[in-house]
Design a protein around this motif. Sequence first.
Motif, PDB file in Angstrom:
ATOM      1  N   VAL A 474       0.859  -1.187   0.000  1.00 26.45           N
ATOM      2  CA  VAL A 474       0.000   0.000   0.000  1.00 26.45           C
ATOM      3  C   VAL A 474       0.893   1.232   0.000  1.00 26.45           C
ATOM      4  N   LEU A 475       0.651   2.137  -0.935  1.00 29.91           N
ATOM      5  CA  LEU A 475       1.390   3.394  -1.013  1.00 29.91           C
ATOM      6  C   LEU A 475       0.411   4.527  -0.708  1.00 29.91           C
ATOM      7  N   ILE A 476       0.671   5.259   0.373  1.00 23.64           N
ATOM      8  CA  ILE A 476      -0.208   6.336   0.830  1.00 23.64           C
ATOM      9  C   ILE A 476       0.529   7.658   0.689  1.00 23.64           C
ATOM     10  N   THR A 477      -0.140   8.653   0.139  1.00 23.49           N
ATOM     11  CA  THR A 477       0.488   9.947  -0.054  1.00 23.49           C
ATOM     12  C   THR A 477      -0.493  11.057   0.283  1.00 23.49           C
ATOM     13  N   THR A 478       0.046  12.236   0.528  1.00 26.27           N
ATOM     14  CA  THR A 478      -0.791  13.415   0.722  1.00 26.27           C
ATOM     15  C   THR A 478      -1.099  14.101  -0.604  1.00 26.27           C
ATOM     16  N   SER A 479      -0.524  13.615  -1.706  1.00 26.22           N
ATOM     17  CA  SER A 479      -0.778  14.226  -3.014  1.00 26.22           C
ATOM     18  C   SER A 479      -1.608  13.266  -3.860  1.00 26.22           C
ATOM     19  N   GLY A 480      -1.066  12.803  -4.979  1.00 28.87           N
ATOM     20  CA  GLY A 480      -1.807  11.907  -5.851  1.00 28.87           C
ATOM     21  C   GLY A 480      -0.866  11.125  -6.743  1.00 28.87           C
ATOM     22  N   PHE A 481      -1.437  10.386  -7.699  1.00 32.07           N
ATOM     23  CA  PHE A 481      -0.677   9.526  -8.588  1.00 32.07           C
ATOM     24  C   PHE A 481      -1.077   9.811 -10.028  1.00 32.07           C
ATOM     25  N   GLY A 482      -0.130   9.652 -10.933  1.00 25.15           N
ATOM     26  CA  GLY A 482      -0.406   9.816 -12.347  1.00 25.15           C
ATOM     27  C   GLY A 482      -0.907   8.524 -12.966  1.00 25.15           C
ATOM     28  N   PRO A 483      -1.354   8.587 -14.227  1.00 20.81           N
ATOM     29  CA  PRO A 483      -1.881   7.390 -14.882  1.00 20.81           C
ATOM     30  C   PRO A 483      -0.837   6.299 -15.054  1.00 20.81           C
ATOM     31  N   THR A 484       0.431   6.663 -15.192  1.00 22.92           N
ATOM     32  CA  THR A 484       1.472   5.646 -15.308  1.00 22.92           C
ATOM     33  C   THR A 484       1.519   4.791 -14.047  1.00 22.92           C
ATOM     34  N   SER A 485       1.383   5.415 -12.900  1.00 23.34           N
ATOM     35  CA  SER A 485       1.393   4.668 -11.641  1.00 23.34           C
ATOM     36  C   SER A 485       0.186   3.751 -11.545  1.00 23.34           C
ATOM     37  N   HIS A 486      -1.010   4.262 -11.890  1.00 25.89           N
ATOM     38  CA  HIS A 486      -2.213   3.435 -11.802  1.00 25.89           C
ATOM     39  C   HIS A 486      -2.153   2.276 -12.788  1.00 25.89           C
ATOM     40  N   THR A 487      -1.630   2.527 -13.976  1.00 27.54           N
ATOM     41  CA  THR A 487      -1.531   1.453 -14.962  1.00 27.54           C
ATOM     42  C   THR A 487      -0.562   0.374 -14.492  1.00 27.54           C
ATOM     43  N   PHE A 488       0.567   0.789 -13.924  1.00 29.33           N
ATOM     44  CA  PHE A 488       1.518  -0.195 -13.426  1.00 29.33           C
ATOM     45  C   PHE A 488       0.921  -1.018 -12.287  1.00 29.33           C
ATOM     46  N   ALA A 489       0.141  -0.372 -11.400  1.00 30.07           N
ATOM     47  CA  ALA A 489      -0.423  -1.075 -10.242  1.00 30.07           C
ATOM     48  C   ALA A 489      -1.577  -1.988 -10.612  1.00 30.07           C
ATOM     49  N   HIS A 490      -2.187  -1.757 -11.788  1.00 29.25           N
ATOM     50  CA  HIS A 490      -3.354  -2.554 -12.177  1.00 29.25           C
ATOM     51  C   HIS A 490      -2.981  -4.030 -12.295  1.00 29.25           C
ATOM     52  N   GLY A 491      -3.760  -4.885 -11.663  1.00 32.60           N
ATOM     53  CA  GLY A 491      -3.527  -6.322 -11.720  1.00 32.60           C
ATOM     54  C   GLY A 491      -2.449  -6.820 -10.783  1.00 32.60           C
ATOM     55  N   LYS A 492      -1.833  -5.930 -10.024  1.00 35.44           N
ATOM     56  CA  LYS A 492      -0.799  -6.319  -9.070  1.00 35.44           C
ATOM     57  C   LYS A 492      -1.319  -6.129  -7.652  1.00 35.44           C
ATOM     58  N   PRO A 493      -0.716  -6.793  -6.682  1.00 32.57           N
ATOM     59  CA  PRO A 493      -1.186  -6.647  -5.285  1.00 32.57           C
ATOM     60  C   PRO A 493      -0.758  -5.309  -4.684  1.00 32.57           C
ATOM     61  N   LEU A 494      -1.189  -4.223  -5.320  1.00 32.71           N
ATOM     62  CA  LEU A 494      -0.826  -2.876  -4.892  1.00 32.71           C
ATOM     63  C   LEU A 494      -2.089  -2.028  -4.753  1.00 32.71           C
ATOM     64  N   THR A 495      -2.102  -1.176  -3.752  1.00 30.13           N
ATOM     65  CA  THR A 495      -3.180  -0.215  -3.558  1.00 30.13           C
ATOM     66  C   THR A 495      -2.566   1.169  -3.405  1.00 30.13           C
ATOM     67  N   LEU A 496      -3.082   2.121  -4.184  1.00 35.58           N
ATOM     68  CA  LEU A 496      -2.598   3.493  -4.142  1.00 35.58           C
ATOM     69  C   LEU A 496      -3.664   4.355  -3.485  1.00 35.58           C
ATOM     70  N   VAL A 497      -3.286   5.086  -2.441  1.00 35.86           N
ATOM     71  CA  VAL A 497      -4.221   5.916  -1.679  1.00 35.86           C
ATOM     72  C   VAL A 497      -3.756   7.364  -1.795  1.00 35.86           C
ATOM     73  N   SER A 498      -4.577   8.203  -2.423  1.00 37.08           N
ATOM     74  CA  SER A 498      -4.233   9.618  -2.590  1.00 37.08           C
ATOM     75  C   SER A 498      -4.548  10.390  -1.314  1.00 37.08           C
ATOM     76  N   GLY A 499      -4.195  11.681  -1.310  1.00 36.04           N
ATOM     77  CA  GLY A 499      -4.389  12.497  -0.121  1.00 36.04           C
ATOM     78  C   GLY A 499      -5.852  12.637   0.271  1.00 36.04           C
ATOM     79  N   THR A 500      -6.714  12.909  -0.707  1.00 34.65           N
ATOM     80  CA  THR A 500      -8.137  13.056  -0.386  1.00 34.65           C
ATOM     81  C   THR A 500      -8.735  11.747   0.104  1.00 34.65           C
ATOM     82  N   GLU A 501      -8.320  10.638  -0.485  1.00 33.57           N
ATOM     83  CA  GLU A 501      -8.809   9.336  -0.017  1.00 33.57           C
ATOM     84  C   GLU A 501      -8.309   9.043   1.393  1.00 33.57           C
ATOM     85  N   LEU A 502      -7.091   9.460   1.705  1.00 36.10           N
ATOM     86  CA  LEU A 502      -6.557   9.263   3.048  1.00 36.10           C
ATOM     87  C   LEU A 502      -7.381  10.031   4.073  1.00 36.10           C
ATOM     88  N   VAL A 503      -7.703  11.284   3.783  1.00 34.50           N
ATOM     89  CA  VAL A 503      -8.506  12.078   4.717  1.00 34.50           C
ATOM     90  C   VAL A 503      -9.862  11.419   4.956  1.00 34.50           C
TER      91      VAL A 503
END
Length: 722
Positions: A474-503
Amino acid sequence: MSRRSPGLVSAWAEIQRQQQRQTEAQRRARAQAQREAERQQRAMERAQARSRREQQAAYRSGREADVARRTGELDARMAELRGLLRAGCAAPAFSPAALTTAEALPPFAPGRLAEPVPMPRLEAYVPQQHTGWGGRRAQEAAARAQFETDLVAAQAAEAQRRQQLAGYERQYRQWADQRLAEIRRHNDAVRAWLDGLGRGEPSAVEEYLTAALYAATVFPEGLPRQVSASFQPPERRLLLSWELPPFSVVPEVSAIRYLPGQDREKEVARPVTERRAAYRDVLAQLMLLVLREVFAADSSGLLDSVALTGFADATDPATGHRSPVSLATVLVSRADFTAVNLSRVDPVDCLVEGLGGQLSARPDKRAAVTAVRLPGTAGRAAVSHGGGAEPDLLAMDPLEFEELVAELFRAMGMQAVTTVRSGDGGVDVDALDPDPIRGGTIVVQVKRYRNTVSPSAVRDLYGTVQSVGANKGVLITTSGFGPTSHTFAHGKPLTLVSGTELVELLHQHGLTGRLGPAPAAGRAGSGDPGGSDPGAAGGDGGASGDSGRRGAGPDVLDDPEASVLGMWWDGPVRLDVCALVCRGGAALSDAHFVFYNNPCTADGAVRMTPGLGEDKAAVWVAFDRLPAAADRLVLVAAVDPAADPHADLAGFTGARIRLTDSSGAEAGRLEVSDGRPGETALVLGSFRRRSGGDWDFVPGGRGYGGQNALEDLLRDHGVDVE
């Protein structure tokens, strides 16, 4: 003796007999089939009955196992509450050494950029077979020409790799210098602060001891830890208040039973007398643990005594308002406390009889005791931790931010601890989800960033997940992620949590946090004490808020947060790939149409770039630097009329968009619709900004035909075509 041939009547009789046999055989077959069907029906009914019994047994077993598990959790919770003091005494004491940061940085890791581009060799191009002298010379000439073409392309790719590697290394060195300077400033401040602590300065003593209590690991998660303190130098006494849990900390239910006859669960209530006794015992244990932590953290012997008051900040049933009430208090000297063997005492007797303290006789009814002395009554303002307004996640100390994330995981029902800063292998929080189906070990990284997280951070997390054998990352940030990050994480055991989702997650689980200063605070508190990684808030070397300068700089393509959208397709058709920066379905302006005659937007956020490797075309995009008004980036392909004036998109098949970062490392591939006969322009798809600031890819597919196909497409997107 001669035989007479059968007559007409005999033949008729034989035919009738055969028909009778056939009819009888059919009747017997029908009867046999009916008996077989009846047998199968009876067998099916028996199997269904057996299956129902088995399903009922499995259902009952599952319900019984579930209530047994939940009863076990209740027992484990009570065992944890009864063993608070014993477990706390076994934990190591807080040390000032924990405040310093090791001067250790991750090594420079350029990844695939460190691998030189292989150069072609002429001998690999020499034909193995020759048709004749004239044919041989032609083959050799063609081979040499192909070799020279490939050599020029490889040399250009190698020059580009070296340029990118140099830029990446410059950026790493800049970050490393900044980070080392931050660590040294931090450690110098800690040493200066520890000098004040050694001299017994009241502010240093108060800050150190309250921080030690607030960060202590001996208190289980789910219990409050609001603390206030003030120090009296003449008496060498610490006045301390500590928040105690409410009566609900002791479970009301002692066990759960399953009633199969009624197919329902029944909760067995815990006796009230047992709950009251357990609650008083918990309060006494926590008071003793606080004293133990304070005296243990005071390794320099600054304190002679501690006046501790425990209060509960719960809702008063008589008024409906939250109000603190003192439930326990004690004034104890260091000598008296160190003489007690905490691992073998009865907590209530020790607090009341052994140390002369007071404990409410009915804390469940908020029956108060008189506090011996409260912080702030000695003429000094109290130093406090916990409570108060929501913390600004962007301005939060990195260690506190990691602990907040760990607390979030614990609030979600998992086990979670922050890792040691040195040698953590890129893991900030270790978590364990106890769910038997979806659970397992989870490694968590936190990035307190203001800018979009680089795709390299997502790839690094995936490598960590694989190297440590975790179930999920799980990668948690106070900012966000670009489409390259989301595409790479797709289908892998990864979860990306942006700042607004964290709040949102924090608020859902009873925790607090916000992005940026409170509205009434203006810009106060917007500063950042420094991050732990390149691109962190306040540590990006001025990268944020200056997109115009960066867009015009010579090293713009070295931006690690950018993405390269590489296009490839089957077929010989020659295409121009273009990009439109839009809001809704319309381009922001004509200047936001990027193509061969306008290869870059004014802010440098989008630009055309040569394709890498097998890519036939490419677009370079820094998504975090797109205008705030933009909510999508539209990709368009059109037949090049100069190269193929009579071509259409029938030869545009097998297309895909290859997402890479600026270093050339591939993150994923996106499928694109095929072209159709008669079409000469096509909307490939669009990257759309989500509410949290991240970008998702939405496939296109709308085609345009005719001589003015591209112009029609652009007009539909609000571009003024002359």
